[in-house]
Design a protein around this motif. Structure first.
Motif, PDB file in Angstrom:
ATOM      1  N   SER A 122       0.827  -1.208   0.000  1.00 15.39           N
ATOM      2  CA  SER A 122       0.000   0.000   0.000  1.00 15.39           C
ATOM      3  C   SER A 122       0.860   1.256   0.000  1.00 15.39           C
TER       4      SER A 122
ATOM      5  N   PHE B 163       1.032   4.322  -2.959  1.00 14.55           N
ATOM      6  CA  PHE B 163       0.834   5.755  -2.756  1.00 14.55           C
ATOM      7  C   PHE B 163       2.112   6.554  -3.026  1.00 14.55           C
TER       8      PHE B 163
ATOM      9  N   ARG C 116      -3.243   5.810   8.484  1.00 15.49           N
ATOM     10  CA  ARG C 116      -3.225   6.112   7.048  1.00 15.49           C
ATOM     11  C   ARG C 116      -4.546   5.750   6.374  1.00 15.49           C
TER      12      ARG C 116
ATOM     13  N   ARG D 273      -6.570   7.758   2.936  1.00 15.41           N
ATOM     14  CA  ARG D 273      -6.694   6.932   1.741  1.00 15.41           C
ATOM     15  C   ARG D 273      -8.157   6.668   1.407  1.00 15.41           C
TER      16      ARG D 273
ATOM     17  N   GLU E 284      -9.448   9.713  -0.370  1.00 16.18           N
ATOM     18  CA  GLU E 284      -9.060   9.723  -1.777  1.00 16.18           C
ATOM     19  C   GLU E 284      -9.936   8.778  -2.592  1.00 16.18           C
ATOM     20  N   SER E 285     -10.227   7.615  -2.020  1.00 21.49           N
ATOM     21  CA  SER E 285     -11.062   6.633  -2.714  1.00 21.49           C
ATOM     22  C   SER E 285     -12.469   7.173  -2.926  1.00 21.49           C
TER      23      SER E 285
END
Length: 367
Positions: free
Chosen positions: A83, A87, A320, A324, A327-328
């Motif tokens: 992951s 990124f 994190r 994330r 963003e998704s």
């Protein structure tokens, strides 16, 4: 030794998508010889090992299973590393890293499954593959991800096999291959008559290991709360498609109340509203609710402050997850056609320019 070597050869062959016939032709032996190797009946001649290693894109040490098997924690650590690579360096680097680790640990079906799931999530964020015109690359990676799921679905571990079949069925439904999805769903096990986690909690209680018992039960409660939330989301969709708008509103209210009663984070409480407003094409309320969801994932969820989840420990790298997820969510709204009605608005432009921040007092009908 013969059995372990045979399993390794078979696993590496399947990673490369070779048939026994193809491998036999390539290394100059009979199909029967390959079958005997993989079934642990015989071993390849020592002079054949470098040839096999080159053909299977590995080295002799890996072929001879000198690498230890991955534990659950080690597999999880590799997925976390994958992951981070995604990124930091993008999808292609993450994909290459996963294939390298699968070759290094060919017996880890857990790594294959969790890696495929991680890449699926990464693909959802990698809109640049399509936006830059590289549709063929996107399709190729989707095929590779599905291949990994199929490999995991052949695992001897029932849990891994079932999870892989579940993920494959979801993908088949997404492309409207309903017959294929039904065949996979029919192979999934029914609910078990026993609750392993409950037995573990009872054992901890008997040993007076209260913190361990509390964490098991609290994690069960959190999973049940999330599962219940998704039930509400599905029922809302059914109600809307049947034209029962008042029932859909009632279901959203019930989902909201339930999430708050179980001290779930704001994102969970808002998700049913977001689905309801999306189905109704209610742009204003949908954007307000989206703002609350984005603010929630940006702030994170301190669930250990709730008496309901007092014993749960945060996992490594959990901080994190929120950014994330934000963003998704933004990527989904920006590229999914279901949300196209949201994008031609000043509020959406403001959300994008602000990086997802917005007011938090949204999510409910004003009427």
């Amino acid at each position: 030794m013969k059995e372990e070597l045979g399993r390794t050869i078979q696993q590496l062959r399947k990673v490369q998508c070779y048939t026994q016939e193809q491998m036999a032709d390539a290394v100059g032996v009979s199909v029967a010889a390959v079958s005997k190797w993989e079934n642990g009946v015989s071993c390849p001649d020592v002079t054949m090992l470098p040839v096999l290693a080159r053909y299977l894109d590995t080295d002799v040490n890996t072929l001879l299973s000198f690498h230890k098997k991955l534990s659950e924690a080690e597999a999880a650590s590799l997925i976390s590393e994958l992951s981070d690579i995604f990124f930091d360096s993008g999808f292609e680097a993450a994909y290459a890293f996963l294939l390298e680790k699968i070759r290094e640990y060919p017996g880890s079906d857990m790594l294959v499954l969790n890696g495929a799931m991680a890449l699926s999530g990464a693909m959802a964020l990698s809109s640049t593959l399509v936006m830059d015109g590289d549709q063929k690359a996107a399709e190729r990676y989707e095929e590779e991800i599905e291949r990994l799921y199929k490999k995991a679905s052949e695992s001897d571990d029932p849990a891994i096999c079932s999870q892989a079949r579940f993920m494959l069925a979801s993908r088949y439904m997404g492309r409207e291959d309903y017959d294929g999805a039904e065949a996979l769903i029919d192979m999934l096990p029914d609910e078990q008559a026993y609750d392993k986690r409950q037995m573990q909690a009872n054992l901890c209680l008997a040993r007076n290991q209260l913190a361990a018992a509390g964490e098991i039960e609290e994690r069960k409660l959190m999973l049940a709360a999330n599962s219940l939330n998704m039930v509400f989301v599905t029922l809302i969709e059914i109600a809307v498609r049947e034209g029962r708008l008042e029932d859909a509103q009632y279901l959203a209210e019930a989902a909201d109340s339930t999430a708050r009663a179980l001290d779930m984070w704001e994102y969970t409480a808002q998700l049913p509203w977001f689905e309801l407003y999306t189905h109704r094409k209610d742009r204003d309320n949908c954007l307000k609710t989206l703002g609350s969801m984005l603010a929630s994932v940006t702030d994170g969820w301190n669930y250990t402050s709730s008496p309901l989840y007092r014993h749960m420990r945060k996992k490594e790298g959990e901080e994190r997850f929120g950014p994330r997820m934000r963003e998704s969510l933004l990527s989904a709204v920006e590229h999914d056609e279901r949300y196209a009605f949201l994008r031609d608005s000043e509020e959406w432009n403001r959300i994008i320019s602000a990086g997802g921040g917005t007011d938090r007092g949204a999510g409910q009908d004003e009427t």
